[in-house]
Design a protein around this motif. Structure first.
Motif, PDB file in Angstrom:
ATOM      1  N   ARG A  23       0.834  -1.207   0.000  1.00  0.00           N
ATOM      2  CA  ARG A  23       0.000   0.000   0.000  1.00  0.00           C
ATOM      3  C   ARG A  23       0.870   1.259   0.000  1.00  0.00           C
ATOM      4  N   HIS A 104      -7.549 -10.976  -5.003  1.00  0.00           N
ATOM      5  CA  HIS A 104      -7.785  -9.586  -4.605  1.00  0.00           C
ATOM      6  C   HIS A 104      -7.203  -9.392  -3.215  1.00  0.00           C
ATOM      7  N   GLY A 106      -7.164  -6.184  -0.426  1.00  0.00           N
ATOM      8  CA  GLY A 106      -7.563  -4.820  -0.131  1.00  0.00           C
ATOM      9  C   GLY A 106      -6.404  -3.979   0.364  1.00  0.00           C
ATOM     10  N   VAL A 109      -9.667   0.453   1.649  1.00  0.00           N
ATOM     11  CA  VAL A 109     -11.030  -0.066   1.589  1.00  0.00           C
ATOM     12  C   VAL A 109     -11.934   0.736   2.532  1.00  0.00           C
ATOM     13  N   CYS A 113     -18.183  -1.217   0.684  1.00  0.00           N
ATOM     14  CA  CYS A 113     -17.562  -1.858  -0.471  1.00  0.00           C
ATOM     15  C   CYS A 113     -17.725  -3.363  -0.353  1.00  0.00           C
ATOM     16  N   TRP A 124     -14.550  -6.535   0.900  1.00  0.00           N
ATOM     17  CA  TRP A 124     -13.127  -6.257   0.815  1.00  0.00           C
ATOM     18  C   TRP A 124     -12.702  -5.713   2.166  1.00  0.00           C
ATOM     19  N   GLU A 126      -9.087  -4.186   4.323  1.00  0.00           N
ATOM     20  CA  GLU A 126      -7.685  -3.790   4.184  1.00  0.00           C
ATOM     21  C   GLU A 126      -6.795  -4.920   4.683  1.00  0.00           C
ATOM     22  N   ASN A 142     -18.574   0.047  -4.767  1.00  0.00           N
ATOM     23  CA  ASN A 142     -18.072   0.986  -3.777  1.00  0.00           C
ATOM     24  C   ASN A 142     -19.107   2.100  -3.718  1.00  0.00           C
ATOM     25  N   ARG A 149     -11.858   2.766  -3.492  1.00  0.00           N
ATOM     26  CA  ARG A 149     -11.348   1.472  -3.030  1.00  0.00           C
ATOM     27  C   ARG A 149     -10.179   1.095  -3.932  1.00  0.00           C
ATOM     28  N   ILE A 151      -7.383  -2.144  -4.674  1.00  0.00           N
ATOM     29  CA  ILE A 151      -6.932  -3.508  -4.410  1.00  0.00           C
ATOM     30  C   ILE A 151      -5.715  -3.818  -5.264  1.00  0.00           C
TER      31      ILE A 151
END
Length: 163
Positions: A23, A104, A106, A109, A113, A124, A126, A142, A149, A151
């Motif tokens: 992230r 996927h 997150g 997020v 969502c 989703w 995080e 979302n 959001r 991903i």
């Protein structure tokens, strides 16, 4: 089977353990608008591709060295990208015609969502990971009015038989 156990994919656990570092690499990209609009999302989302057709997009990967090194652990990867879903956006129901599974994870997020794969609702989260059969009908949304959001999405062909 719509969803698969993350424990069956060691590389997925490695990615999940490093979600905050991934992230952190994405956040400057998000702020600088280096992404491209994806036709599935129309004006409601963007992608920042790292791998397409199994090949690294070197300029993009250079901006994300930690993520790229972790992606090197994924066998039979077809594509990997950061995918943004803008506020108040719903992805139309869609199946894909390939034999890949989809991962996927997150990264950003907000509340409101989620996604549905073959009728199964999955939020989703995080740092949360989902692996699902991408040939099944799926949709996502979302409906948060202010926050996008984000991903990390990976398409891969499994190397071992699945239940």
């Amino acid at each position: 089977m719509a969803f698969y156990d993350v424990e069956d994919f060691e590389w997925a656990q490695d990615l999940a353990a490093n979600w905050m570092a991934i992230r952190a690499e994405y956040e400057p990209i998000f702020e600088e608008s280096l992404r491209e609009t994806d036709e599935l999302y129309e004006e409601g989302g963007e992608i920042f591709a790292l791998i397409l057709d199994g090949e690294q997009l070197r300029p993009n990967c250079a901006l994300c060295p930690v993520t790229t090194s972790l992606l090197d652990l994924v066998p039979n990867m077809e594509q990997a990208a950061f995918v943004t879903l803008n506020p108040n956006t719903t992805i139309p129901i869609h199946p894909r015609e390939n034999k890949a599974l989809r991962f996927h994870m997150g990264l950003i997020v907000p509340d409101k969502c989620g996604m549905i794969v073959d009728g199964i609702i999955c939020p989703w989260l995080e740092g949360g990971v989902s692996i699902f059969d991408d040939e099944l009908h799926s949709t996502g949304w979302n409906v948060n009015p202010k926050i996008s959001r984000v991903i990390l999405m990976i398409d891969f062909v499994p190397t071992h038989p699945l239940p």
